[in-house]
Design an enzyme around this catalytic site. Structure first.
Site, PDB file in Angstrom:
ATOM      1  CB  SER A 180       6.166  -4.160   1.927  1.00  9.71           C
ATOM      2  OG  SER A 180       7.633  -3.441   2.179  1.00  9.71           O
ATOM      3  CG  HIS A 208       2.027  -5.106   0.885  1.00  9.51           C
ATOM      4  ND1 HIS A 208       2.279  -6.219   0.271  1.00  9.51           N
ATOM      5  CD2 HIS A 208       2.961  -3.988   0.705  1.00  9.51           C
ATOM      6  CE1 HIS A 208       3.498  -5.969  -0.333  1.00  9.51           C
ATOM      7  NE2 HIS A 208       4.159  -4.709   0.043  1.00  9.51           N
ATOM      8  CE  LYS A 240       3.066  -4.512  -3.626  1.00 10.34           C
ATOM      9  NZ  LYS A 240       4.390  -5.166  -4.523  1.00 10.34           N
TER      10      LYS A 240
HETATM   11  C1  LIG Z   1       4.591  -0.780   0.031  1.00  7.91           C
HETATM   12  C2  LIG Z   1       5.142  -0.562  -1.435  1.00  7.91           C
HETATM   13  N1  LIG Z   1       4.983   0.280  -2.195  1.00  7.91           N
HETATM   14  C3  LIG Z   1       5.246   0.288  -3.597  1.00  7.91           C
HETATM   15  C4  LIG Z   1       5.705  -0.908  -4.059  1.00  7.91           C
HETATM   16  C5  LIG Z   1       5.999  -0.827  -5.502  1.00  7.91           C
HETATM   17  O1  LIG Z   1       5.231  -1.318  -6.523  1.00  7.91           O
HETATM   18  P1  LIG Z   1       5.394  -1.824  -7.895  1.00  7.91           P
HETATM   19  O2  LIG Z   1       5.738  -3.243  -7.768  1.00  7.91           O
HETATM   20  O3  LIG Z   1       4.078  -1.693  -8.655  1.00  7.91           O
HETATM   21  O4  LIG Z   1       6.376  -0.919  -8.570  1.00  7.91           O
HETATM   22  C6  LIG Z   1       5.733  -1.768  -3.462  1.00  7.91           C
HETATM   23  C7  LIG Z   1       6.412  -3.328  -3.961  1.00  7.91           C
HETATM   24  O5  LIG Z   1       6.394  -3.663  -4.848  1.00  7.91           O
HETATM   25  C8  LIG Z   1       5.380  -1.976  -2.029  1.00  7.91           C
HETATM   26  O6  LIG Z   1       5.582  -3.181  -1.205  1.00  7.91           O
END
Ligand SMILES: Cc1ncc(COP(=O)(O)O)c(C=O)c1O
Length: 389
Positions: A180, A208, A240
């Site tokens: 990320s 992502h 996203k």
């Molecule tokens: C790689 C990754 N996993 C999990 C999440 C968590 O997802 P959520 O925003 O739906 O809690 C994110 C970003 O928020 C992320 O970038």
């Protein structure tokens, strides 16, 4: 006596690591008004421009009319509607997995998987740059965590080889599919082969990649041609590229049933609103019917990388819409971000501990709703910063 909170807050300010929120007026789109100032945003994860898409909004409205606003209860009580169920079936078909299960956030999905599948004393291997939610998942699971060098299947192989497999102990590998903060891909083919050799679970967090990568937008696993047998646990987020909110885990039947029976972040929480599920179903259709969105996004990535290369900026090895510019010190990252803001571009500075010391960066993200002219504008503004201390 409670612990003093002022001194640590001041220390964060002194170290240029103090985080504060900006107030956005209006929807997620490139042209925004933030803190009363019009800006062009290059920081959203709304990669395909679906968060404010008319068909997604319409589906959301229809969902509210059919189901009301709140789900009112957990999935296992009476919060699991026809809309949730249909979305799960569509996500399973889209990702080529047996079944999918909705969670309210990606964070909760990651915690739920680790807690449901791992026990104290099991072994969990994670990439050092995994998202915070996967690291927190390790803590909740009670497993013995080993963090291998970033994207280094060789280092993982050494670590797996060092600890003998114990009877009745699970071994679990989890990785971001697209990192990320860096934008690069995990070496998933190599990880899948290690998981096969050592008899371990493999989980890919494709927050992502879903919507963005792969011919049909089904994500990193589609892009790399990896089957459910090779990567049995896929986590994808809906907030996203799909432009809504929530997450899902997709995989074999027994995995999904185990999560329903024992993932605490699934059981003990209110289901996401059914209207969000309806909106996501509309997003999924757009993702599949409009591949030109991904095509335009890929063109913008090439344009941005070529332009940055000409300016001598340090980019990461990324072919995704996450295009960080490494500037080094936190202070410099903040100065650049502030200066871009003065010129009307919103690009956040990402600093330790989110990224390693000395690797502070501007995290540029591109969206299918950006135009080529807007990307040129950002490149011009960056050109004015190069060479400044
Ligand atoms: C790689 C990754 N996993 C999990 C999440 C968590 O997802 P959520 O925003 O739906 O809690 C994110 C970003 O928020 C992320 O970038």
């Amino acid at each position: 006596m409670t612990r003093d909170l002022k001194a640590p807050l001041q220390a964060l300010r002194n170290e240029h690591r103090y985080r504060s929120r900006r107030i956005l007026e209006g929807p997620q789109q490139p042209e925004q008004v933030i803190d009363g100032r019009p800006v062009l945003a290059f920081c959203s994860n709304d990669y395909l421009g679906l968060a404010n898409h008319p068909r997604v909004i319409q589906a959301f409205r229809q969902g509210v009319e059919a189901y009301g606003v709140g789900a009112g209860a957990a999935h296992l009580v009476n919060g699991h509607t026809r809309a949730h169920h249909a979305l799960e079936d569509e996500l399973a078909a889209f990702t080529g997995r047996d079944r999918a299960l909705l969670f309210s956030t990606g964070y909760m999905a990651n915690l739920g998987v680790a807690q449901a599948l791992l026990r104290r004393g099991d072994r969990l291997f994670e990439d050092r740059l995994n998202h915070a939610s996967l690291i927190d998942a390790a803590m909740i699971s009670g497993a013995r965590l080993s963090r291998y060098h970033h994207a280094d299947a060789g280092d993982l192989a050494r670590r797996l080889g060092k600890t003998a497999r114990e009877e009745d102990r699970e071994t679990f590998i989890s990785t971001d599919a697209v990192f990320s903060m860096d934008g690069n891909l995990a070496p998933l083919e190599a990880l899948a082969s290690l998981a096969d050799t050592h008899g371990c679970w493999l989980m890919a967090d494709d927050a992502h990649g879903i919507g963005v990568l792969g011919e049909r937008g089904a994500g990193t696993l589609e892009h790399l041609g990896l089957s459910q047998d090779q990567v049995p646990i896929l986590m994808g987020t809906l907030g996203k590229a799909l432009g809504t909110s929530g997450a899902f885990v997709a995989g074999p039947e027994d995995l999904i049933e185990t999560l329903i029976q024992s993932a605490r972040t699934y059981i003990y929480t209110t289901a996401m609103p059914a209207a969000v599920a309806e909106a996501t179903r509309a997003s999924l259709r757009i993702v599949q019917q409009e591949p030109e969105r991904r095509g335009h996004l890929r063109d913008l990535v090439v344009q941005f990388r070529e332009g940055s290369g000409q300016l001598g900026l340090e980019l990461m090895e990324s072919t995704t819409p996450i295009q960080p510019i490494v500037v080094g010190a936190s202070e410099r990252a903040v100065q650049w971000s502030d200066s871009l803001l003065q010129q009307g571009f919103l690009v956040p500075a990402i600093r330790p501990p989110t990224v390693p010391q000395g690797r502070a960066r501007l995290r540029v993200t591109l969206s299918a709703t950006h135009s080529r002219a807007q990307v040129d504008g950002l490149l011009q503004a960056l050109g004015g910063l190069v060479g400044k201390p």
